[in-house]
Design an enzyme around this catalytic site. Structure first.
Site, PDB file in Angstrom:
ATOM      1  N   LYS A 195       0.703  -1.126   0.085  1.00  0.00           N
ATOM      2  CA  LYS A 195      -0.136  -0.082  -0.117  1.00  0.00           C
ATOM      3  C   LYS A 195       0.897   1.238   0.074  1.00  0.00           C
ATOM      4  O   LYS A 195       1.709   1.525   1.108  1.00  0.00           O
ATOM      5  CB  LYS A 195      -1.081   0.250   1.122  1.00  0.00           C
ATOM      6  N   GLU A 271       9.989   0.756  10.528  1.00  0.00           N
ATOM      7  CA  GLU A 271      10.908   1.959  10.280  1.00  0.00           C
ATOM      8  C   GLU A 271      10.117   3.431  10.598  1.00  0.00           C
ATOM      9  O   GLU A 271       9.437   3.492   9.694  1.00  0.00           O
ATOM     10  CB  GLU A 271      11.364   1.937   8.899  1.00  0.00           C
ATOM     11  N   CYS A 305      13.011  11.285   7.310  1.00  0.00           N
ATOM     12  CA  CYS A 305      13.019  10.612   8.644  1.00  0.00           C
ATOM     13  C   CYS A 305      14.406  10.941   9.245  1.00  0.00           C
ATOM     14  O   CYS A 305      14.491  10.851  10.510  1.00  0.00           O
ATOM     15  CB  CYS A 305      12.648   9.203   8.569  1.00  0.00           C
ATOM     16  N   GLU A 402       8.826  15.403  15.799  1.00  0.00           N
ATOM     17  CA  GLU A 402       9.148  15.112  14.728  1.00  0.00           C
ATOM     18  C   GLU A 402       8.304  16.252  13.689  1.00  0.00           C
ATOM     19  O   GLU A 402       7.225  16.266  13.720  1.00  0.00           O
ATOM     20  CB  GLU A 402       9.057  13.849  13.972  1.00  0.00           C
TER      21      GLU A 402
HETATM   22  N1  LIG Z   1      12.633   5.155   9.574  1.00  0.00           N
HETATM   23  C1  LIG Z   1      12.529   5.158   8.215  1.00  0.00           C
HETATM   24  O1  LIG Z   1      13.123   4.557   7.309  1.00  0.00           O
HETATM   25  C2  LIG Z   1      11.568   6.183   7.828  1.00  0.00           C
HETATM   26  C3  LIG Z   1      11.594   6.621   6.310  1.00  0.00           C
HETATM   27  C4  LIG Z   1      10.740   7.558   5.644  1.00  0.00           C
HETATM   28  C5  LIG Z   1       9.703   8.047   6.532  1.00  0.00           C
HETATM   29  N2  LIG Z   1       9.738   7.560   7.981  1.00  0.00           N
HETATM   30  C6  LIG Z   1       8.580   8.140   8.802  1.00  0.00           C
HETATM   31  O2  LIG Z   1       7.380   8.296   8.053  1.00  0.00           O
HETATM   32  C7  LIG Z   1       6.709   9.604   8.620  1.00  0.00           C
HETATM   33  C8  LIG Z   1       6.057  10.271   7.488  1.00  0.00           C
HETATM   34  O3  LIG Z   1       5.191   9.418   6.690  1.00  0.00           O
HETATM   35  P1  LIG Z   1       3.712   9.496   6.911  1.00  0.00           P
HETATM   36  O4  LIG Z   1       3.282  10.724   7.347  1.00  0.00           O
HETATM   37  O5  LIG Z   1       3.230   8.843   5.709  1.00  0.00           O
HETATM   38  O6  LIG Z   1       3.246   8.206   7.937  1.00  0.00           O
HETATM   39  P2  LIG Z   1       2.045   7.789   8.360  1.00  0.00           P
HETATM   40  O7  LIG Z   1       2.308   6.884   9.300  1.00  0.00           O
HETATM   41  O8  LIG Z   1       0.930   8.731   8.517  1.00  0.00           O
HETATM   42  O9  LIG Z   1       1.663   6.884   6.955  1.00  0.00           O
HETATM   43  C9  LIG Z   1       2.641   5.990   6.705  1.00  0.00           C
HETATM   44  C10 LIG Z   1       1.788   4.766   5.799  1.00  0.00           C
HETATM   45  O10 LIG Z   1       1.011   4.243   6.917  1.00  0.00           O
HETATM   46  C11 LIG Z   1      -0.197   4.208   6.482  1.00  0.00           C
HETATM   47  N3  LIG Z   1      -1.259   4.348   7.595  1.00  0.00           N
HETATM   48  C12 LIG Z   1      -1.685   5.369   8.343  1.00  0.00           C
HETATM   49  N4  LIG Z   1      -2.573   4.925   9.370  1.00  0.00           N
HETATM   50  C13 LIG Z   1      -2.452   3.500   9.407  1.00  0.00           C
HETATM   51  C14 LIG Z   1      -3.004   2.438  10.284  1.00  0.00           C
HETATM   52  N5  LIG Z   1      -3.803   2.833  11.107  1.00  0.00           N
HETATM   53  N6  LIG Z   1      -2.912   1.195   9.945  1.00  0.00           N
HETATM   54  C15 LIG Z   1      -2.074   1.146   8.907  1.00  0.00           C
HETATM   55  N7  LIG Z   1      -1.729   1.820   7.913  1.00  0.00           N
HETATM   56  C16 LIG Z   1      -1.865   3.090   8.176  1.00  0.00           C
HETATM   57  C17 LIG Z   1      -0.474   5.485   5.781  1.00  0.00           C
HETATM   58  O11 LIG Z   1      -1.536   5.436   4.838  1.00  0.00           O
HETATM   59  C18 LIG Z   1       0.857   5.402   4.699  1.00  0.00           C
HETATM   60  O12 LIG Z   1       0.691   4.362   3.619  1.00  0.00           O
HETATM   61  C19 LIG Z   1       7.669  10.422   9.552  1.00  0.00           C
HETATM   62  O13 LIG Z   1       7.419  10.012  10.756  1.00  0.00           O
HETATM   63  C20 LIG Z   1       9.009   9.672   9.207  1.00  0.00           C
HETATM   64  O14 LIG Z   1       9.930   9.855   9.850  1.00  0.00           O
HETATM   65  C21 LIG Z   1      10.648   6.747   8.579  1.00  0.00           C
END
Ligand SMILES: NC(=O)c1ccc[n+]([C@@H]2O[C@H](COP(=O)([O-])OP(=O)(O)OC[C@H]3O[C@@H](n4cnc5c(N)ncnc54)[C@H](O)[C@@H]3O)[C@@H](O)[C@H]2O)c1
Length: 504
Positions: A195, A271, A305, A402
């Site tokens: 997804k 992650e 991130c 963050e």
């Molecule tokens: N550690 C790493 O490698 C890494 C890399 C990139 C981004 N990030 C982190 O990602 C975040 C930014 O991305 P974001 O805003 O898309 O994060 P998010 O957690 O809002 O969303 C990430 C994904 O999870 C899905 N999602 C949201 N709620 C969900 C639920 N209840 N159940 C299952 N899936 C769900 C979203 O639709 C999306 O596809 C930041 O915190 C960033 O630090 C981490």
């Protein structure tokens, strides 16, 4: 056609013929399909706030169909039964097809996510090919062990594909995240449902099209754009998904772990977010440190991130650093990400834009000193000025949470011990930077900071062979490197009695 005011200048030039969006439907069992509900959602160009395309919206029913296809492909299809070298050939072909479409894919990530086109073209999309090639090379080198035993047993382990995998990815690196998840799982012989984030589904669907052309069998790779609370939750709680690999926020990571625990106890790897510190010591070259710190927070408009969002500078060079970093931030070029001169494009979405601006307001009301920036740029698109706060105290919200935007929290330190304590005074542990010429400082500090990757005199130095992941609330499990393969493999031990062995 772009017509964007960035406050100081106006762009009215079309920098690229933007390609039409070709793939907007769910990709399930080798076909592009409408969703069961017929629902769609809009994906928006953050440069213009205009709708780019209507995308089929997966909900639980669609995830069920995709998982069924992946299950059949795993239980009776050719992919897990194929020799690793054959899987590798198909993955290599996929990489080749991506290479033939670099510009078009890079443009999709730019109109979907506001990312710099030049960066997507030179780095992100080529990195997709590197990742595929790296794991293609590993696909025929996955093996278990034979154990020396203390009894009359022939005892060995098998590394088996874990089965059907669910991948859930964020919007800040739609291309790299897609392949960091999909490539090792394919090499391991798994089938999968992925997804993409609802903000950036376009390149994932293009990759699905190319996967089919490369010969990835139907059902092995299924792409289900949709929202987290519906499609994402359906993946993490699915009884027939064997493992979930997630990248995204810490808050969502917690929900995913909970859903996995409450359903079939599938293993998860997370992650998650970060609030990475960079420690700049008195012996640093100040000009270089300024460049590094700015790139560390402004690259990809701070939506990284591992962004160096907390900058700690030793008191001997602090004043010079502060003056120079502010001067340089003011010259940073914000504007249309297709323009090769631009260094920072728009934030990915309205929600992210609003969130960043509200953190900036928090910073001001908490008593931090706003040195530069803090406002939107122009009146169309989600552009924000490079922003620097000084006098940031560790307990302030802008030092702890963050922000995921172009906002630097700057403060001073006295001693190495003080620097280490400040760096570790946060719930996250994803990355950290050290700027010094002193090897002893670099060694001590790199061993003392609790984070998954330490960059000494550099930033964003990744390599596909080097595992990457978090400490503390930045998650667990590793992407990249041969380590990532283990998320998609099960270890099975097999014992058989042996009789009259001449040796043990
Ligand atoms: N550690 C790493 O490698 C890494 C890399 C990139 C981004 N990030 C982190 O990602 C975040 C930014 O991305 P974001 O805003 O898309 O994060 P998010 O957690 O809002 O969303 C990430 C994904 O999870 C899905 N999602 C949201 N709620 C969900 C639920 N209840 N159940 C299952 N899936 C769900 C979203 O639709 C999306 O596809 C930041 O915190 C960033 O630090 C981490």
């Amino acid at each position: 056609m772009t017509n964007l005011s960035n406050g100081s200048s106006t762009y009215s030039q079309s920098f690229l013929q933007i390609p039409p969006v070709k793939f907007t439907k769910l990709f399930i069992n080798g076909k592009f399909l409408d969703s069961v509900s017929g629902k769609t959602f809009e994906t928006v160009d953050p440069r213009t706030e205009e709708v780019v395309a209507e995308i089929a919206e997966a909900t639980k029913e669609d995830v069920d169909i995709a998982v069924k296809a992946a299950r059949e492909a795993f239980d009776s299809g050719s992919w897990p039964r194929m020799p690793g070298a054959e899987r590798a050939k198909i993955m290599l072909k996929w990489a080749q097809l991506i290479e033939q479409n670099v510009e078009e894919i890079a443009a999709l990530d730019t109109i979907d996510g506001g990312k710099l086109f030049s960066w997507c073209k030179a780095v992100d999309v080529p990195e997709a090919c590197n990742i595929l090639r790296y794991y293609a090379g590993a696909a025929d080198k996955i093996h278990g062990n034979v154990f020396k035993t203390s009894r009359d047993l022939h005892l060995y382990s098998l590394m088996e594909p874990v089965g059907v995998v669910g991948h859930i990815i964020p919007w800040n690196f739609p291309t790299v995240m897609f392949f960091a998840k999909v490539a090792p799982a394919l090499a391991a012989g798994c089938t999968m449902v992925i997804k993409p984030a609802e903000q950036t589904p376009l390149s994932s669907l293009f990759y699905a099209h190319l996967a089919k052309l490369a010969g990835i069998p139907d059902g092995v790779l299924n792409v289900v754009p949709g929202f987290g609370s519906t499609a994402g939750a359906a993946i993490s709680s699915h009884m027939d998904i064997d493992a979930v690999s997630f990248t995204g926020s810490t808050e969502t990571g917690r929900k995913i772990m909970q859903a996995a625990a409450l359903s079939n106890l599938k293993p998860v790897s997370l992650e998650l977010g970060g609030k990475s510190p960079v420690l700049i010591f008195d012996d640093a070259d100040v000009d270089k440190a300024v460049d590094l710190a700015l790139f560390g927070i402004l690259h990809n408009k701070g939506e990284i991130c591992v962004a160096f969002s907390r900058v700690f500078v030793q008191e001997g060079i602090y004043d010079e650093f502060e003056k120079k970093v502010v001067e340089k931030a003011k010259t940073w070029v914000v504007g249309d990400p297709f323009d090769p001169k631009v260094q920072q494009g728009p934030q990915t979405s309205k929600a992210q834009f609003d969130k960043i601006l509200s953190y900036i307001e928090h910073g001001k009301s908490e008593g931090a000193t706003l040195l530069t920036g803090g406002k939107p740029v122009g009146n169309r698109g989600y552009y924000i000025e490079p922003t620097i706060f000084a006098n940031v105290k560790e307990d302030m919200l802008i030092a702890q949470e963050e922000i995921f935007g172009p906002v630097m929290a700057l403060s001073k330190f006295k001693t190495i011990e003080d620097a280490i304590k400040k760096a570790n005074s946060c719930k996250y542990g994803l990355a950290a930077g050290i700027v010094t010429k002193n090897l002893d400082i670099a060694n001590t500090v790199s061993r003392s900071i609790r984070a998954g990757i330490i960059w000494i005199n550099c930033f964003f130095a990744f390599d596909i062979d080097c595992p990457f992941g978090g400490y503390k609330m930045s998650g667990f499990g590793r992407d990249y490197g041969l380590e990532a393969l283990h998320k998609y493999l099960q270890v099975k031990s097999v014992a058989t009695p042996i009789y009259n062995s001449p040796w043990l």
